[in-house]
Design a protein around this motif. Structure first.
Motif, PDB file in Angstrom:
ATOM      1  N   SER A   1       0.795  -1.234   0.000  1.00  0.00           N
ATOM      2  CA  SER A   1       0.000   0.000   0.000  1.00  0.00           C
ATOM      3  C   SER A   1       0.826   1.283   0.000  1.00  0.00           C
ATOM      4  CB  SER A   1      -0.954   0.015   1.204  1.00  0.00           C
ATOM      5  OG  SER A   1      -1.843  -1.078   1.169  1.00  0.00           O
ATOM      6  N   GLY A   2       2.115   1.189  -0.252  1.00  0.00           N
ATOM      7  CA  GLY A   2       2.954   2.381  -0.295  1.00  0.00           C
ATOM      8  C   GLY A   2       3.961   2.497   0.831  1.00  0.00           C
ATOM      9  N   TRP A   3       4.019   1.487   1.706  1.00  0.00           N
ATOM     10  CA  TRP A   3       5.037   1.471   2.767  1.00  0.00           C
ATOM     11  C   TRP A   3       6.431   1.397   2.163  1.00  0.00           C
ATOM     12  CZ3 TRP A   3       7.887  -3.197   4.288  1.00  0.00           C
ATOM     13  CH2 TRP A   3       8.719  -2.996   5.415  1.00  0.00           C
ATOM     14  N   ILE A   4       7.359   2.183   2.707  1.00  0.00           N
ATOM     15  CA  ILE A   4       8.737   2.178   2.228  1.00  0.00           C
ATOM     16  C   ILE A   4       9.609   1.395   3.207  1.00  0.00           C
ATOM     17  CG2 ILE A   4      10.701   3.585   1.526  1.00  0.00           C
ATOM     18  CD1 ILE A   4       8.230   3.996  -0.206  1.00  0.00           C
ATOM     19  N   PRO A   5      10.275   0.345   2.758  1.00  0.00           N
ATOM     20  CA  PRO A   5      11.079  -0.504   3.644  1.00  0.00           C
ATOM     21  C   PRO A   5      12.175   0.265   4.385  1.00  0.00           C
ATOM     22  CG  PRO A   5      10.696  -1.615   1.554  1.00  0.00           C
ATOM     23  CD  PRO A   5      10.210  -0.200   1.385  1.00  0.00           C
ATOM     24  N   PRO A   6      12.685  -0.315   5.476  1.00  0.00           N
ATOM     25  CA  PRO A   6      13.605   0.413   6.362  1.00  0.00           C
ATOM     26  C   PRO A   6      14.973   0.730   5.777  1.00  0.00           C
ATOM     27  CG  PRO A   6      13.398  -1.877   7.052  1.00  0.00           C
ATOM     28  CD  PRO A   6      12.352  -1.654   6.010  1.00  0.00           C
ATOM     29  N   HIS A   7      15.415  -0.031   4.789  1.00  0.00           N
ATOM     30  CA  HIS A   7      16.771   0.183   4.283  1.00  0.00           C
ATOM     31  C   HIS A   7      16.838   1.263   3.203  1.00  0.00           C
ATOM     32  CE1 HIS A   7      14.891  -2.721   1.584  1.00  0.00           C
ATOM     33  NE2 HIS A   7      15.827  -2.475   0.677  1.00  0.00           N
TER      34      HIS A   7
ATOM     35  N   HIS B   1      17.921 -11.140  11.209  1.00  0.00           N
ATOM     36  CA  HIS B   1      16.520 -11.534  11.033  1.00  0.00           C
ATOM     37  C   HIS B   1      15.771 -10.492  10.191  1.00  0.00           C
ATOM     38  CE1 HIS B   1      16.522 -15.047  13.585  1.00  0.00           C
ATOM     39  NE2 HIS B   1      17.017 -14.369  14.617  1.00  0.00           N
ATOM     40  N   LEU B   2      16.071  -9.220  10.407  1.00  0.00           N
ATOM     41  CA  LEU B   2      15.439  -8.147   9.645  1.00  0.00           C
ATOM     42  C   LEU B   2      15.782  -8.273   8.162  1.00  0.00           C
ATOM     43  CD1 LEU B   2      13.883  -5.436   9.538  1.00  0.00           C
ATOM     44  CD2 LEU B   2      16.031  -4.280  10.084  1.00  0.00           C
ATOM     45  N   THR B   3      17.045  -8.521   7.867  1.00  0.00           N
ATOM     46  CA  THR B   3      17.477  -8.687   6.480  1.00  0.00           C
ATOM     47  C   THR B   3      16.820  -9.902   5.836  1.00  0.00           C
ATOM     48  OG1 THR B   3      19.615  -7.652   6.955  1.00  0.00           O
ATOM     49  CG2 THR B   3      19.473  -9.027   4.980  1.00  0.00           C
ATOM     50  N   ALA B   4      16.753 -10.998   6.581  1.00  0.00           N
ATOM     51  CA  ALA B   4      16.139 -12.221   6.059  1.00  0.00           C
ATOM     52  C   ALA B   4      14.650 -12.022   5.797  1.00  0.00           C
ATOM     53  CB  ALA B   4      16.358 -13.376   7.037  1.00  0.00           C
ATOM     54  N   SER B   5      13.988 -11.297   6.684  1.00  0.00           N
ATOM     55  CA  SER B   5      12.563 -11.031   6.520  1.00  0.00           C
ATOM     56  C   SER B   5      12.315 -10.210   5.261  1.00  0.00           C
ATOM     57  CB  SER B   5      12.028 -10.289   7.746  1.00  0.00           C
ATOM     58  OG  SER B   5      10.643 -10.057   7.645  1.00  0.00           O
ATOM     59  N   GLY B   6      13.142  -9.189   5.058  1.00  0.00           N
ATOM     60  CA  GLY B   6      13.011  -8.381   3.859  1.00  0.00           C
ATOM     61  C   GLY B   6      13.289  -9.178   2.601  1.00  0.00           C
ATOM     62  N   HIS B   7      14.292 -10.031   2.652  1.00  0.00           N
ATOM     63  CA  HIS B   7      14.627 -10.866   1.494  1.00  0.00           C
ATOM     64  C   HIS B   7      13.457 -11.769   1.120  1.00  0.00           C
ATOM     65  CE1 HIS B   7      17.086 -13.229  -1.264  1.00  0.00           C
ATOM     66  NE2 HIS B   7      16.636 -14.316  -0.674  1.00  0.00           N
TER      67      HIS B   7
ATOM     68  N   ALA C   1      10.515  -1.956  13.270  1.00  0.00           N
ATOM     69  CA  ALA C   1      10.135  -1.128  14.416  1.00  0.00           C
ATOM     70  C   ALA C   1      10.967  -1.484  15.644  1.00  0.00           C
ATOM     71  CB  ALA C   1       8.650  -1.299  14.711  1.00  0.00           C
ATOM     72  N   ILE C   2      11.202  -2.766  15.861  1.00  0.00           N
ATOM     73  CA  ILE C   2      11.995  -3.199  17.022  1.00  0.00           C
ATOM     74  C   ILE C   2      13.430  -2.699  16.896  1.00  0.00           C
ATOM     75  CG2 ILE C   2      12.920  -5.202  18.257  1.00  0.00           C
ATOM     76  CD1 ILE C   2      10.356  -6.724  17.267  1.00  0.00           C
ATOM     77  N   GLU C   3      13.988  -2.812  15.692  1.00  0.00           N
ATOM     78  CA  GLU C   3      15.351  -2.310  15.470  1.00  0.00           C
ATOM     79  C   GLU C   3      15.432  -0.815  15.736  1.00  0.00           C
ATOM     80  OE1 GLU C   3      18.736  -0.596  13.347  1.00  0.00           O
ATOM     81  OE2 GLU C   3      16.665  -0.412  12.671  1.00  0.00           O
ATOM     82  N   ALA C   4      14.406  -0.077  15.300  1.00  0.00           N
ATOM     83  CA  ALA C   4      14.376   1.365  15.535  1.00  0.00           C
ATOM     84  C   ALA C   4      14.213   1.684  17.017  1.00  0.00           C
ATOM     85  CB  ALA C   4      13.239   2.001  14.734  1.00  0.00           C
ATOM     86  N   LEU C   5      13.455   0.863  17.725  1.00  0.00           N
ATOM     87  CA  LEU C   5      13.292   1.043  19.173  1.00  0.00           C
ATOM     88  C   LEU C   5      14.633   0.894  19.886  1.00  0.00           C
ATOM     89  CD1 LEU C   5      11.513   1.185  21.803  1.00  0.00           C
ATOM     90  CD2 LEU C   5      11.322  -1.322  21.624  1.00  0.00           C
ATOM     91  N   LEU C   6      15.366  -0.130  19.526  1.00  0.00           N
ATOM     92  CA  LEU C   6      16.635  -0.415  20.198  1.00  0.00           C
ATOM     93  C   LEU C   6      17.714   0.608  19.857  1.00  0.00           C
ATOM     94  CD1 LEU C   6      16.723  -4.294  19.713  1.00  0.00           C
ATOM     95  CD2 LEU C   6      16.091  -3.038  21.778  1.00  0.00           C
ATOM     96  N   THR C   7      17.658   1.172  18.668  1.00  0.00           N
ATOM     97  CA  THR C   7      18.661   2.159  18.251  1.00  0.00           C
ATOM     98  C   THR C   7      18.175   3.592  18.459  1.00  0.00           C
ATOM     99  OG1 THR C   7      17.852   1.968  15.967  1.00  0.00           O
ATOM    100  CG2 THR C   7      19.739   0.603  16.591  1.00  0.00           C
ATOM    101  N   LYS C   8      17.018   3.711  19.131  1.00  0.00           N
ATOM    102  CA  LYS C   8      16.459   5.026  19.508  1.00  0.00           C
ATOM    103  C   LYS C   8      16.193   5.923  18.306  1.00  0.00           C
ATOM    104  CE  LYS C   8      18.768   4.737  24.015  1.00  0.00           C
ATOM    105  NZ  LYS C   8      17.577   4.073  24.598  1.00  0.00           N
ATOM    106  N   GLN C   9      15.625   5.336  17.271  1.00  0.00           N
ATOM    107  CA  GLN C   9      15.208   6.105  16.090  1.00  0.00           C
ATOM    108  C   GLN C   9      13.688   6.273  16.148  1.00  0.00           C
ATOM    109  OE1 GLN C   9      17.281   4.896  12.305  1.00  0.00           O
ATOM    110  NE2 GLN C   9      17.955   3.188  13.570  1.00  0.00           N
ATOM    111  N   LYS C  10      13.236   7.283  16.869  1.00  0.00           N
ATOM    112  CA  LYS C  10      11.814   7.440  17.166  1.00  0.00           C
ATOM    113  C   LYS C  10      10.976   7.625  15.897  1.00  0.00           C
ATOM    114  CE  LYS C  10       8.352   7.861  20.052  1.00  0.00           C
ATOM    115  NZ  LYS C  10       8.263   9.000  20.996  1.00  0.00           N
ATOM    116  N   THR C  11      11.481   8.396  14.959  1.00  0.00           N
ATOM    117  CA  THR C  11      10.726   8.635  13.731  1.00  0.00           C
ATOM    118  C   THR C  11      10.501   7.337  12.967  1.00  0.00           C
ATOM    119  OG1 THR C  11      11.550  10.904  13.518  1.00  0.00           O
ATOM    120  CG2 THR C  11      10.704   9.862  11.525  1.00  0.00           C
ATOM    121  N   ALA C  12      11.555   6.545  12.800  1.00  0.00           N
ATOM    122  CA  ALA C  12      11.434   5.273  12.095  1.00  0.00           C
ATOM    123  C   ALA C  12      10.538   4.305  12.861  1.00  0.00           C
ATOM    124  CB  ALA C  12      12.822   4.660  11.885  1.00  0.00           C
ATOM    125  N   LEU C  13      10.647   4.301  14.188  1.00  0.00           N
ATOM    126  CA  LEU C  13       9.815   3.432  15.025  1.00  0.00           C
ATOM    127  C   LEU C  13       8.341   3.739  14.794  1.00  0.00           C
ATOM    128  CD1 LEU C  13       9.075   1.510  17.321  1.00  0.00           C
ATOM    129  CD2 LEU C  13       9.818   3.275  18.946  1.00  0.00           C
TER     130      LEU C  13
END
Length: 242
Positions: A72-78, A182-188, A211-223
């Motif tokens: 629906s237009g979501w842009i992946p994290p990488h 795991h994030l990379t594998a999920s995207g693949h 979202a979990i990766e962004a939580l742990l790295t304190k990237q609030k916008t990405a989370l």
């Protein structure tokens, strides 16, 4: 024999014609500049993820909207987003790139397999996180923890690290590295199934891991961005996320 005098009407008609021709040439030149700009922007994101189809367009209000037809237009994290570009807000949608893009004055698209200029031959573009800004989610940490509990397809590590991140305690570098794997594998998995066999649950797991990766790295916008998209699509029916 002297040439007949040129009438004032003839002079006026010539001036009007020249003005019109100049206006057309100016509009064409302006359009060409806008088209080149859009093409450079869409090439920039396609270079980062050439397995997806991309579209970008200028709207009447002066905004520039970038999207892919995945989820629906979501842009992946990488994907790094060019500065000054807007993204679609989280919402379940269907349709082609053109349909998702809506009314535009200029557009540019890219589909897998098309030519991309080598990165060394193009000027670098500035990027920004601003395009991923969405309204803040109330009790975000609690909502994310609830979403990951008993979620099929997520590694056990994801549940553990979500609780750690929500509590604000530290995480080991090795644990974060494992989560990124795991994030990379999920995207693949999702990108391999694209475009015809994308599974909504796989996309949801990719969004949660982002979202979990962004939580742990304190990237609030990405989370906020990735989890808001997960919430928007979490009720999607089975059979694909497009």
């Amino acid at each position: 024999m002297s040439a007949p005098p040129i009438s004032s009407a003839g002079i006026t008609e010539s001036a009007v014609a020249a003005t019109a021709a100049g206006a057309v040439a100016g509009a064409a030149s302006k359009q060409s500049v806008a088209q080149r700009r859009l093409q450079s922007l869409v090439d920039f994101v396609a270079r980062q993820e050439p397995k997806l189809a991309w579209a970008i367009g200028d709207r009447e209000d002066g905004s520039t909207v970038l999207l892919t037809d995945l989820a629906s237009g979501w842009i992946p994290p990488h994907i790094e987003i060019p500065s000054g570009v807007q993204l679609l807000p989280p919402e379940r949608r269907r349709g082609s790139l053109e349909h998702l893009l809506g009314e535009t004055t200029e557009t540019a698209t890219w589909t897998p397999g098309h030519y991309l200029p080598p990165e060394k031959d193009v000027d670098p573009l500035p990027t920004s996180l601003r395009a991923r800004q969405v309204p803040e989610i109330d009790e975000l940490n609690w909502e994310l923890t609830q979403a990951t509990n008993w979620r099929d397809g997520l590694p056990r590590l994801a549940h553990t690290l979500t609780k750690v991140g929500a509590a604000g305690t530290g995480v080991l570098d090795s644990e974060l590295d494992m989560l990124l794997e795991h994030l990379t594998a999920s995207g693949h998995k999702v990108l391999t199934a694209y475009p015809d066999n994308v599974d909504a649950d796989d996309v949801g797991n990719w969004q949660l891991l982002a979202a979990i990766e962004a939580l742990l790295t304190k990237q609030k916008t990405a989370l906020n961005y990735h989890f808001a998209w997960f919430q928007a699509l979490s009720m999607a029916t089975q059979g694909g996320a497009r």
